[in-house]
Design an enzyme around this catalytic site. Structure first.
Site, PDB file in Angstrom:
ATOM      1  N   GLY A 251      -6.380   2.868  -6.882  1.00 21.06           N
ATOM      2  CA  GLY A 251      -5.429   3.793  -7.489  1.00 21.06           C
ATOM      3  C   GLY A 251      -4.265   4.051  -6.558  1.00 21.06           C
ATOM      4  O   GLY A 251      -3.946   3.232  -5.696  1.00 21.06           O
ATOM      5  N   SER A 252      -3.661   5.216  -6.729  1.00 21.56           N
ATOM      6  CA  SER A 252      -2.453   5.537  -5.978  1.00 21.56           C
ATOM      7  C   SER A 252      -2.776   5.837  -4.512  1.00 21.56           C
ATOM      8  O   SER A 252      -3.921   6.136  -4.151  1.00 21.56           O
ATOM      9  CB  SER A 252      -1.798   6.765  -6.610  1.00 21.56           C
ATOM     10  OG  SER A 252      -2.742   7.818  -6.605  1.00 21.56           O
ATOM     11  N   GLY A 256      -6.028   7.616  -2.619  1.00 21.90           N
ATOM     12  CA  GLY A 256      -6.728   6.984  -1.494  1.00 21.90           C
ATOM     13  C   GLY A 256      -6.720   7.851  -0.244  1.00 21.90           C
ATOM     14  O   GLY A 256      -7.695   7.884   0.510  1.00 21.90           O
ATOM     15  N   GLU A 273      -8.153   0.341  -2.423  1.00 24.68           N
ATOM     16  CA  GLU A 273      -7.189  -0.617  -2.990  1.00 24.68           C
ATOM     17  C   GLU A 273      -6.084   0.216  -3.623  1.00 24.68           C
ATOM     18  O   GLU A 273      -6.209   0.668  -4.755  1.00 24.68           O
ATOM     19  CB  GLU A 273      -7.876  -1.489  -4.054  1.00 24.68           C
ATOM     20  CG  GLU A 273      -8.983  -2.378  -3.520  1.00 24.68           C
ATOM     21  CD  GLU A 273      -8.451  -3.640  -2.835  1.00 24.68           C
ATOM     22  OE1 GLU A 273      -7.243  -3.921  -2.920  1.00 24.68           O
ATOM     23  OE2 GLU A 273      -9.274  -4.334  -2.210  1.00 24.68           O
ATOM     24  N   CYS A 307      -0.310  -3.432  -9.389  1.00 23.08           N
ATOM     25  CA  CYS A 307      -0.171  -3.088  -7.962  1.00 23.08           C
ATOM     26  C   CYS A 307       0.621  -4.181  -7.253  1.00 23.08           C
ATOM     27  O   CYS A 307       1.262  -3.929  -6.240  1.00 23.08           O
ATOM     28  CB  CYS A 307      -1.545  -2.910  -7.330  1.00 23.08           C
ATOM     29  SG  CYS A 307      -2.643  -4.283  -7.656  1.00 23.08           S
TER      30      CYS A 307
HETATM   31  P1  NAD Z   1      -4.432   7.267  -9.879  1.00 20.82           P
HETATM   32  O1  NAD Z   1      -4.490   7.362  -8.402  1.00 20.82           O
HETATM   33  O2  NAD Z   1      -3.695   8.301 -10.623  1.00 20.82           O
HETATM   34  O3  NAD Z   1      -5.917   7.225 -10.476  1.00 20.82           O
HETATM   35  C1  NAD Z   1      -6.844   6.239 -10.128  1.00 20.82           C
HETATM   36  C2  NAD Z   1      -8.247   6.777 -10.269  1.00 20.82           C
HETATM   37  O4  NAD Z   1      -8.489   7.725  -9.233  1.00 20.82           O
HETATM   38  C3  NAD Z   1      -8.524   7.511 -11.575  1.00 20.82           C
HETATM   39  O5  NAD Z   1      -9.833   7.200 -11.999  1.00 20.82           O
HETATM   40  C4  NAD Z   1      -8.386   8.981 -11.176  1.00 20.82           C
HETATM   41  O6  NAD Z   1      -9.122   9.857 -11.986  1.00 20.82           O
HETATM   42  C5  NAD Z   1      -8.958   8.947  -9.769  1.00 20.82           C
HETATM   43  N1  NAD Z   1      -8.481   9.985  -8.845  1.00 20.82           N
HETATM   44  C6  NAD Z   1      -7.229  10.476  -8.742  1.00 20.82           C
HETATM   45  N2  NAD Z   1      -7.153  11.333  -7.716  1.00 20.82           N
HETATM   46  C7  NAD Z   1      -8.385  11.393  -7.158  1.00 20.82           C
HETATM   47  C8  NAD Z   1      -8.954  12.111  -6.064  1.00 20.82           C
HETATM   48  N3  NAD Z   1      -8.220  12.953  -5.337  1.00 20.82           N
HETATM   49  N4  NAD Z   1     -10.255  11.919  -5.767  1.00 20.82           N
HETATM   50  C9  NAD Z   1     -11.006  11.052  -6.490  1.00 20.82           C
HETATM   51  N5  NAD Z   1     -10.526  10.369  -7.541  1.00 20.82           N
HETATM   52  C10 NAD Z   1      -9.229  10.528  -7.877  1.00 20.82           C
HETATM   53  O7  NAD Z   1      -3.833   5.803 -10.204  1.00 20.82           O
HETATM   54  P2  NAD Z   1      -3.411   5.190 -11.602  1.00 20.82           P
HETATM   55  O8  NAD Z   1      -2.143   5.827 -12.063  1.00 20.82           O
HETATM   56  O9  NAD Z   1      -4.565   5.137 -12.536  1.00 20.82           O
HETATM   57  O10 NAD Z   1      -3.122   3.671 -11.172  1.00 20.82           O
HETATM   58  C11 NAD Z   1      -1.906   3.234 -10.626  1.00 20.82           C
HETATM   59  C12 NAD Z   1      -2.006   3.103  -9.118  1.00 20.82           C
HETATM   60  O11 NAD Z   1      -3.113   2.276  -8.755  1.00 20.82           O
HETATM   61  C13 NAD Z   1      -0.788   2.405  -8.529  1.00 20.82           C
HETATM   62  O12 NAD Z   1      -0.440   3.035  -7.338  1.00 20.82           O
HETATM   63  C14 NAD Z   1      -1.286   0.990  -8.281  1.00 20.82           C
HETATM   64  O13 NAD Z   1      -0.560   0.286  -7.306  1.00 20.82           O
HETATM   65  C15 NAD Z   1      -2.691   1.255  -7.852  1.00 20.82           C
HETATM   66  N6  NAD Z   1      -3.530   0.074  -8.013  1.00 20.82           N
HETATM   67  C16 NAD Z   1      -3.888  -0.613  -6.899  1.00 20.82           C
HETATM   68  C17 NAD Z   1      -4.638  -1.763  -7.012  1.00 20.82           C
HETATM   69  C18 NAD Z   1      -5.013  -2.554  -5.812  1.00 20.82           C
HETATM   70  O14 NAD Z   1      -5.897  -3.397  -5.930  1.00 20.82           O
HETATM   71  N7  NAD Z   1      -4.400  -2.354  -4.660  1.00 20.82           N
HETATM   72  C19 NAD Z   1      -5.064  -2.205  -8.287  1.00 20.82           C
HETATM   73  C20 NAD Z   1      -4.692  -1.464  -9.402  1.00 20.82           C
HETATM   74  C21 NAD Z   1      -3.924  -0.323  -9.251  1.00 20.82           C
END
Ligand code: NAD
Length: 516
Positions: A251-252, A256, A273, A307
């Site tokens: 995720g973002s 992370g 990731e 990503c």
């Molecule tokens: P997001 O961070 O908003 O959410 C991702 C997941 O994390 C969701 O399931 C969310 O509920 C959970 N989450 C959010 N905050 C959290 C916390 N504090 N503790 C635990 N869980 C939490 O991301 P998104 O908008 O769903 O996805 C887009 C982002 O993901 C972009 O930044 C993209 O680059 C990244 N991404 C990275 C990869 C990679 O492999 N590097 C792959 C796909 C997406």
């Protein structure tokens, strides 16, 4: 480009739902069995192309979460004892089931996250491919042997599973990222609990239903658990849960940063990731057509919501005009609209907030001196979240280019020397994917050398997005440092044990130390 209200036939949606077992209201909790009546809040999954609800999910509350984790712990006791190749055989069957449902799963990706159908199918194929990879891996979880310095001693290392792995996933790869984690973690002997994105719960339910059916045949339910949460709350709970020795979170960067700290604080392991901010360098000896096609796919594909999306281009000034003209022509030909329609190349952004971030970034880029040369506006297509793919020219990198904005915005800057391009490319907090287009061996090798790209992925004459499963996927710096999918990424899902065996009658100590 189209400017119509999107209409997706109810019968088309019904057919997909029927095949995948999705109802108007669904349970979002599965451990040993599907929880018929979870106690959490309701969550609605919307179609980003139409803004209309697709279906409702009843989420997990804390008590549901607790049950699923306890069941995953119990399943681990059984699963870890099954020989790895037998675990692989179950994953092989899982891959077969995903193959059987590929078409409908692909469509569901288009309906729930707006991917064009070909990309939806591609994502399911990625899940199938990683099943195949995991099957082979199940016979190759190799450890090394070392020569002991002591006579009649043997030394080797072996790998054991960790336990229950917590998997947190993002909306933009709602099935492949789970499959990357789940299949490898499973053949390694772990069980897992998955908390998918609240923006893609139906895809998670569909993937889980198929997995659950396969596991049931082997009386191995509980290996793959699912807890859907309407927000991040259960993800936060997972990060702090000492029963999960490994948390794999995609995720973002903000997510992370939080998960990484919480997991580290309890001495757990995390596989992060996170966001990317990927650049393509185009040198004056490049095949400009090749570069143009790779940049267009990298920047516009998945509506800029990968990503690995190409966000920045550093092009040699001698061919800047040529590349820009070709890109402008390509952007004009991109048809935007219903992702299920043939010929459409770009679907919607995921939601209204994503459209706002897109608009804000474009305004900011212009304030900082960027020149808008393509796109720049949301598209009025009913209630869907469509935007124009956008190109912004800048004489030098702008401050806004430090940030990943999850939308199809491409910045192009001229460069004179490869050294400057590499330095601009690396001068961002993220370090996921990178690429150079060049016909020169010297340029290519410099880009790949120790003074070249600082990213986890570095490509020559192919773009930044569209990685294969066979390599280790992930990036450096704020991208989190994790690696998953192919190569030896499996090692992160296992604990290493170094074993020394004395088959002699004496007890020589290492380093020649004398004692009793
Ligand atoms: P997001 O961070 O908003 O959410 C991702 C997941 O994390 C969701 O399931 C969310 O509920 C959970 N989450 C959010 N905050 C959290 C916390 N504090 N503790 C635990 N869980 C939490 O991301 P998104 O908008 O769903 O996805 C887009 C982002 O993901 C972009 O930044 C993209 O680059 C990244 N991404 C990275 C990869 C990679 O492999 N590097 C792959 C796909 C997406």
């Amino acid at each position: 480009m189209a400017n119509d209200t999107i209409d997706i036939k109810t019968s088309e949606i019904d057919n997909v739902f029927k095949e995948l077992g999705i109802q108007a209201v669904n349970s979002g909790v599965c451990g040993e069995k599907w929880h018929k009546k979870p106690n959490g809040k309701n969550l609605i999954s919307y179609n980003p192309s139409t803004g209309k609800p697709l279906a409702e999910i009843i989420c997990a509350d804390d008590a549901d979460y607790e049950k699923v984790v306890v069941q995953a712990q119990a399943a681990f006791i059984k699963w870890r004892k099954l020989p790895a190749p037998q675990r692989g055989e179950i994953i092989r069957q899982l891959g077969e089931e995903y193959r059987n449902h590929k078409y409908s799963l692909g469509k569901l990706h288009s309906l729930e996250v707006g991917k064009i159908f070909s990309e939806g199918l591609g994502e399911v194929q990625e899940a199938i491919d990683i099943c195949d990879f995991a099957v082979g891996l199940s016979r190759q979880l190799y450890g090394l042997t070392m020569h002991s310095e002591r006579p009649e001693h043997r030394m080797y290392e072996q790998w054991h599973p960790m336990g229950v792995v917590g998997v947190i996933t993002a909306f933009n790869f709602p099935s492949a990222v789970w499959a990357w984690n789940a299949t490898i973690a499973a053949v390694c002997g772990n069980t897992m609990v998955w908390k998918p994105s609240e923006k893609a719960p139906l895809t998670a339910i569909a993937m889980q239903k198929i997995a659950h059916k396969v596991l049931e045949k082997h009386d191995m339910q509980g290996i793959m658990g699912l807890v859907i949460s309407p927000d991040r709350a259960l993800g936060e709970k997972m990060a702090a849960d000492t029963r999960m020795p490994l948390i794999s979170a995609t995720g973002s960067v903000a997510m992370g940063r939080s998960v990484g700290q919480v997991v580290a604080n309890r001495f757990g392991r995390s596989l992060l990731e996170l966001g990317g901010n990927n650049a393509v360098i185009v040198m004056d000896d490049a095949d400009v057509n090749l570069a143009m096609r790779a940049i267009a796919f990298g920047a516009v594909g998945t509506a800029g919501q990968r990503c690995t999306t190409t966000r920045r281009v550093f092009v040699h000034e001698a061919i800047e005009n040529q590349l820009v003209d070709k890109l402008l022509a390509a952007y004009k030909s991109v048809s935007i609209g219903n992702p299920l329609q043939d010929g459409v190349l770009m679907g919607p952004l995921i939601d209204a907030d994503a459209v706002k971030s897109y608009q804000k970034a474009i305004t900011q880029a212009q304030k900082e001196g960027g020149k808008l040369i393509a796109g720049g506006k949301p598209l009025n297509m009913g209630k869907g979240y469509f935007v124009e793919p956008t190109i912004i020219l800048a004489n030098k990198p702008l401050p806004i280019m430090q940030t990943e904005v999850f939308a199809p915005i491409l910045y192009i800057c001229p460069i004179q020397k490869l050294e400057d391009a590499i330095s601009f490319q690396n001068d961002v907090p993220q370090g996921l994917s990178s690429a150079i287009f060049t016909g020169g061996l010297g340029n290519a090798e410099q880009f790949l050398s120790v003074v070249g790209s600082d990213c986890g992925i570095a490509n020559v004459n192919i773009g930044t997005s569209g990685a294969e499963i066979g390599g280790a996927f992930g990036g450096e710096k704020e991208t989190g440092g994790g690696r998953e999918s192919g190569s030896d990424s499996w090692k992160v899902y296992m604990r290493r044990q170094t074993c020394t065996i004395n088959y002699g009658k004496k007890l020589p100590l290492a380093q020649g130390v004398e004692f009793i």
